[in-house]
Design an enzyme around this catalytic site. Structure first.
Site, PDB file in Angstrom:
ATOM      1  N   VAL A 184       0.836  -1.207   0.000  1.00 40.63           N
ATOM      2  CA  VAL A 184       0.000   0.000   0.000  1.00 40.63           C
ATOM      3  C   VAL A 184       0.870   1.256   0.000  1.00 40.63           C
ATOM      4  O   VAL A 184       0.616   2.205  -0.749  1.00 40.63           O
ATOM      5  CB  VAL A 184      -0.956  -0.007   1.208  1.00 40.63           C
ATOM      6  CG1 VAL A 184      -1.650   1.338   1.354  1.00 40.63           C
ATOM      7  CG2 VAL A 184      -1.990  -1.121   1.057  1.00 40.63           C
TER       8      VAL A 184
ATOM      9  N   TYR B 271      -5.846   0.467  -9.403  1.00 38.50           N
ATOM     10  CA  TYR B 271      -5.184   0.467  -8.102  1.00 38.50           C
ATOM     11  C   TYR B 271      -5.065  -0.938  -7.520  1.00 38.50           C
ATOM     12  O   TYR B 271      -4.007  -1.319  -7.013  1.00 38.50           O
ATOM     13  CB  TYR B 271      -5.972   1.371  -7.152  1.00 38.50           C
ATOM     14  CG  TYR B 271      -5.421   1.476  -5.751  1.00 38.50           C
ATOM     15  CD1 TYR B 271      -4.363   2.341  -5.454  1.00 38.50           C
ATOM     16  CD2 TYR B 271      -5.986   0.733  -4.705  1.00 38.50           C
ATOM     17  CE1 TYR B 271      -3.878   2.446  -4.153  1.00 38.50           C
ATOM     18  CE2 TYR B 271      -5.499   0.833  -3.415  1.00 38.50           C
ATOM     19  CZ  TYR B 271      -4.450   1.693  -3.145  1.00 38.50           C
ATOM     20  OH  TYR B 271      -3.957   1.799  -1.868  1.00 38.50           O
TER      21      TYR B 271
ATOM     22  N   ALA C  27       2.340   1.854  -3.452  1.00 34.11           N
ATOM     23  CA  ALA C  27       1.370   2.373  -4.416  1.00 34.11           C
ATOM     24  C   ALA C  27       0.923   3.784  -4.080  1.00 34.11           C
ATOM     25  O   ALA C  27       0.670   4.598  -4.972  1.00 34.11           O
ATOM     26  CB  ALA C  27       0.158   1.447  -4.473  1.00 34.11           C
ATOM     27  N   GLU C  28       0.828   4.079  -2.793  1.00 35.62           N
ATOM     28  CA  GLU C  28       0.261   5.363  -2.378  1.00 35.62           C
ATOM     29  C   GLU C  28       1.257   6.515  -2.443  1.00 35.62           C
ATOM     30  O   GLU C  28       0.934   7.597  -2.922  1.00 35.62           O
ATOM     31  CB  GLU C  28      -0.296   5.245  -0.950  1.00 35.62           C
ATOM     32  CG  GLU C  28      -1.542   4.392  -0.821  1.00 35.62           C
ATOM     33  CD  GLU C  28      -2.789   5.085  -1.347  1.00 35.62           C
ATOM     34  OE1 GLU C  28      -2.727   6.290  -1.635  1.00 35.62           O
ATOM     35  OE2 GLU C  28      -3.831   4.416  -1.473  1.00 35.62           O
ATOM     36  N   SER C  29       2.454   6.314  -1.912  1.00 38.89           N
ATOM     37  CA  SER C  29       3.385   7.441  -1.782  1.00 38.89           C
ATOM     38  C   SER C  29       4.799   7.144  -2.250  1.00 38.89           C
ATOM     39  O   SER C  29       5.615   8.062  -2.313  1.00 38.89           O
ATOM     40  CB  SER C  29       3.453   7.883  -0.312  1.00 38.89           C
ATOM     41  OG  SER C  29       4.115   6.889   0.473  1.00 38.89           O
TER      42      SER C  29
END
Length: 214
Positions: free
Chosen positions: A91, A182, A94-96
């Site tokens: 996560v 996503y 993928a997020e930051s």
């Protein structure tokens, strides 16, 4: 002096984390103007050409170093909340991309890109604190996994689109392009980290079982 200043600037710009084609010109006052985007301005002349892959390589190197730095916090959160270490890493990737100061156009913050409401809900006082952000984001993941009966795909979809969107979609991944892209992206990171050995020990300690729908 002007030549020395130019040389120092070029040396700095040539560092692996900032490579790009560099253009420059000197104005009538002797001030040196430099850019990597001349945008058709005829005054600029290329003064340095560097490989276009350098920025990507530097970013990948940064991500690896940051990932290593945050592993102690991630491992503690994995054990505390019963979530696979590999999933937390997936996560964050993928997020930051492990940028603790990241802010999205929608206002999501930090490593796990927590929205203000989610941060408040899970007791995150400072979303830019790596420890608080990881704890809050992992607590949210644990909640989503419980909500959707351990279904990893639906939990990931809900992390992106919200639980209500998953429920309204008949407990399927919502038909939003962002969420449709996503989920496989996070799952790809997840499988990669599992293959590298991340998360297996944490799952053994917590007894976590994650089920994905076919």
């Amino acid at each position: 002096m002007r030549a020395l200043a130019l040389g120092l600037i070029l040396t700095a710009l040539a560092a692996p984390a900032a490579r790009a084609d560099i253009y420059a010109y000197t104005d009538s006052n002797g001030v040196i103007h430099m850019t990597n985007m001349p945008q058709g301005n005829p005054q600029y002349r290329m003064v340095m050409r560097t490989p276009r892959m350098a920025v990507a390589a530097a970013r990948a190197s940064f991500n690896r170093q940051a990932r290593e730095r945050y592993q102690p916090l991630i491992e503690k959160a994995a054990v505390r909340f019963g979530v696979s270490q590999a999933l937390i890493n997936a996560v964050i990737s993928a997020e930051s991309g492990y940028n603790a100061g990241a802010v999205s156009p929608k206002g999501a913050m930090g490593l796990m890109q927590l929205m203000p409401g989610t941060a408040d809900r899970f007791g995150v006082g400072n979303a830019f604190s790596a420890q608080e952000n990881i704890d809050g984001g992992t607590a949210y993941l644990a909640h989503l996994l419980r909500t959707f009966g351990g279904d990893l795909r639906l939990a990931i979809a809900a992390y992106n689109a919200g639980s209500q969107a998953v429920v309204q979609s008949g407990y399927h991944i919502p038909p939003y392009a962002e969420t449709q892209n996503y989920v496989p992206r996070v799952l790809g990171f997840y499988q990669r980290y599992l293959a590298e050995g991340e998360g297996a020990a944490g799952q053994a300690r917590t007894g976590l079982i994650q089920v994905s729908s076919p």
